[in-house]
Enzyme design. Structure first.
Site, PDB file in Angstrom:
ATOM      1  N   GLY A  11       0.935  17.141  -8.347  1.00 50.66           N
ATOM      2  CA  GLY A  11       1.844  16.381  -7.500  1.00 50.66           C
ATOM      3  C   GLY A  11       2.555  17.253  -6.475  1.00 50.66           C
ATOM      4  CB  ALA A  24       3.682  14.664 -12.053  1.00 45.65           C
ATOM      5  CD  GLU A  29      -3.206  16.557 -10.475  1.00 42.44           C
ATOM      6  OE1 GLU A  29      -4.046  17.430 -10.162  1.00 42.44           O
ATOM      7  OE2 GLU A  29      -2.245  16.258  -9.745  1.00 42.44           O
ATOM      8  CD  GLU A  58      -1.517  14.321  -6.113  1.00 42.86           C
ATOM      9  OE1 GLU A  58      -0.772  14.517  -7.113  1.00 42.86           O
ATOM     10  OE2 GLU A  58      -2.318  13.384  -6.027  1.00 42.86           O
TER      11      GLU A  58
END
Ligand code: 3HC
Length: 678
Positions: free
Chosen positions: A105, A66, A128, A108
């Site tokens: 992310g 992210a 994370e 993911e």
């Protein structure tokens, strides 16, 4: 090829669509990237000529996560779950083609593809936890459905990525592509189409979890117990564990809800804010204010180190380990032999632990040249002096170096307190002189204070910072002041700790309060570890301080099992009654009224003056920015990373104004910047 927007392209290779993210530097999932992906997959869903999709990235890496810089800001653009739904729900197979680092992310997103292939050097991880978070885009639910709960647990709580081979073995990728990755991924996509393989949606397959809630309960219990120490103080590891438990115990969508709720708790908490601050602070620290853009660091191909003691040896190891030859100089053969033997033993111990081979030990040792003469440093690019803290000796050495070292060589002192400008004055080339202050053990600790003298050239400074990075250190630029950034602030804490034990607190109380705050050890444990007799001499001791008296009574710290604590053979400690009596006698002699001191007072008196000193360091321009001070304390002194460093803590937790008011009550001189803002 069609540009969906400025960062996502949609191309074709026959019946295969190729979606390419191109958002330097690391293809983070910014609003633009999410919008682009949403647009591309919407276009694909409406195009019946597309038989499969390859999702790839341009530049140095697959999506690295992210966009952390968007955290805490109002949401913009397509949401990440919407993008993932579009990928996972695509009517044709989606193949993620991964190179570089598929992190957070990024991984993911890849886990919502139906198949994954990578090149041989790709890395896969959910880091994370290092940002005080958990994978908030289904990672905690999908990863265990691919690699099993046990491996997923290790990956999410450590944040450590795995390589392509391990990913292949774990079933995280289908294939390692040799040669051009996109071409290989397109070929793989054709194979999937030709064989009519199904759309593998990880969410629908719980067969790889490795068991159910009941059968895996002991595994979770063991994992918690085994890691209790490492996770102490941090919120994120436990939240990650809970989510993996949910993946095992609940249907996919229910598990996602647990993940969402745990993620939001962490995301809005102070710990994650602190750890994200540290992520950016670390990168910021590498930047030198006012450095002309065209400054080129000098290449460092060989290093000379003066002093083969604990510091010199540890410093040498940093260079030997990355392939840079070192000439190490001592005055006596015996000291030289001892220093070399310690280096060898350290390397051999690492090899025994399986970190590298015995051949590697020999390769590293072969880069080391022992010497008894400074003259042997005539051709090295960088000299680091690591003899004991004595200005006269350092000046003498730098005077000699000035005559011996080649023009342009960087001359660094590993002093922890002394005035680098005065050391530089012993040479006719102060522009080449600076401080490189390593922390003990120097081969392990990541901090490097690079001390910028009044006449140090920008190029020398940039070179020291660059070579620091090369040997895996986090360099922080400091100005010339007593103790530089770290030790100068530490001095303020020690001053208060010393007063507190005279006024009524016990050393063990002071240590406990700071350990509970999150430091690995307190000031008196630290003194015992370092040795109480550092810088003390029986000949000159006048019993003026508690430490003098402890030393006079034969208490030397851990090295002889007696200090503020008594130590048994296993280094278990109990408060020393002898030390206690010495402290009581000293306080009585000085007429100090002893009283009960509570934990809050201990904490405030130890930490507030440190923050104040940090602010003064900024006032004086001795640190480039407040976040650099945080980096010093986290990497050099064990300040808990989940508290973001002293300046972050002051700003966002304790409160600058509260601290300033308390310092005023203590009668201290308060830095203007502490009141006004850093
Ligand atoms: N968001 C925003 N910026 C990022 C970023 C990210 N995820 N990752 C890296 N950057 C920026 C850095 O700040 C740096 O900026 P700068 O040049 O202005 O200082 C630049 O990209 C390059 O980064 P590095 O200097 O670190 O480059 P390296 O090549 O050494 O390392 C990397 C690359 C391994 C990708 C490393 O940057 C990294 O570890 N990044 C963080 C990865 C991460 O933690 N991802 C998870 C994010 S959280 C998440 O995904 C939540 C999700 O579950 C919902």
């Amino acid at each position: 090829m069609t540009a969906i927007n400025s960062v996502v392209d949609l191309g074709r290779d026959g019946e295969i669509a190729i979606v390419t993210v191109n958002s330097p530097p690391v293809n983070a999932l910014s609003a633009d990237v999410r919008d682009g992906l949403a647009g591309a997959f919407a276009a694909i869903a409406g195009d019946s000529s597309v038989k499969a999709v390859v999702l790839a990235c341009a530049g140095r890496t697959f999506i690295a996560g992210a966009d952390i810089s968007e955290f805490g800001k109002p949401p913009r653009g397509a949401s990440l779950p919407a993008v993932q739904d579009a990928i996972e729900g695509a009517p044709v197979p989606v193949i993620a083609a991964i190179h570089g680092t598929a992190l957070g992310g990024g991984l993911e997103v890849a886990l919502t593809a139906h198949y994954r292939v990578s090149d041989a050097r790709a890395k896969f991880g959910l880091p994370e936890v290092k940002l005080g978070l958990l994978p908030g885009a289904g990672g905690t639910q999908r990863l265990p459905r691919v690699v099993g709960a046990k491996q997923a647990l290790a990956m999410v709580t450590s944040g450590t990525p795995i390589g392509a081979k391990a990913a292949l073995a774990a079933g995280l990728i289908e294939e390692i592509v040799e040669g051009d990755l996109t071409a290989g991924a397109v070929a793989f996509a054709r194979k999937v189409v030709a064989e009519g393989r199904p759309l593998k949606r990880i969410r629908d397959d719980a067969s790889k979890l490795g068991g159910d809630a009941a059968s895996l309960a002991p595994m979770f219990a063991e994992f918690r117990a085994a890691n209790a120490r490492a996770f102490k103080g941090f919120d994120a590891p436990e939240a990650n564990i809970k989510c993996i438990e949910a993946a095992v115990a609940l249907p996919f969508d229910e598990g996602l809800k647990v993940e969402r709720s745990e993620f939001m708790k962490l995301m809005t908490g102070l710990q994650s804010a602190a750890q994200r601050h540290v992520f950016f602070a670390e990168r910021q620290a590498a930047k030198i204010d006012g450095l002309p853009a065209d400054t080129q660091p000098l290449p460092i191909a060989s290093v000379g180190i003066i002093g083969a003691g604990t510091m010199g040896g540890g410093i040498a190891m940093n260079f030997l380990s990355v392939g840079i030859p070192v000439t190490i100089v001592e005055t006596k053969q015996e000291a030289l032999d001892r220093g070399i033997a310690v280096i060898r033993r350290n390397y051999e111990n690492s090899a025994k632990k399986g970190r590298f081979s015995m051949e590697e030990v020999e390769a590293r040792m072969a880069r080391l040249t022992p010497s008894l003469s400074l003259d042997d440093l005539h051709s090295v690019d960088l000299v680091i002096e690591a003899v004991f803290e004595n200005m006269a000796i350092k000046k003498e050495i730098f005077g000699k170096l000035d005559r011996i070292a080649k023009p342009g060589a960087i001359l660094a002192s590993n002093t922890s307190y002394l005035n680098v400008d005065e050391i530089a004055s012993a040479t006719a080339r102060p522009e080449s002189v600076l401080g490189m202050h390593f922390f003990s053990p120097a081969n392990v600790m990541r901090l490097l204070e690079v001390v910028n003298g009044a006449r140090t050239s920008k190029q020398a400074l940039a070179t020291a910072m660059a070579v620091g990075k090369q040997i895996g250190k986090i360099g922080v630029v400091s100005g010339v002041c007593h103790g530089f950034i770290g030790n100068r602030m530490l001095g303020k804490r020690q001053e208060q700790a010393n007063k507190l034990i005279l006024e009524g607190a016990r050393p063990a109380d002071v240590d406990r309060v700071l350990v509970e705050f999150g430091f690995p050890m307190g000031p008196f444990q630290m003194s015992d570890l370092a040795g109480l007799d550092i810088g003390w001499s029986a000949d000159t001791s006048k019993g003026e301080t508690v430490r003098d008296r402890l030393c006079e009574a034969g208490l030397r710290g851990q090295k002889n099992g007696k200090g503020f604590y008594d130590y048994d053979a296993d280094r278990n400690r109990t408060p020393s009654p002898v030390a206690e009596q010495i402290i009581l006698d000293y306080a009585a002699e000085k007429g100090i009224n002893r009283r009960e001191i509570d934990d809050q007072e201990i904490l405030e008196r130890c930490l507030y003056p440190m923050v104040n000193e940090g602010a003064k360091i900024l006032d004086e321009g001795m640190a480039q920015r407040a976040s650099d001070i945080d980096i010093v304390w986290i990497n050099g002194y064990g300040w808990p990373v989940y508290r973001g460093g002293p300046m972050f803590w002051a700003e966002h937790d304790a409160g600058r104004e509260t601290i300033a008011a308390a310092l005023e009550r203590m009668g201290m001189d308060v830095s203007p910047r502490l009141k006004a803002g850093f």
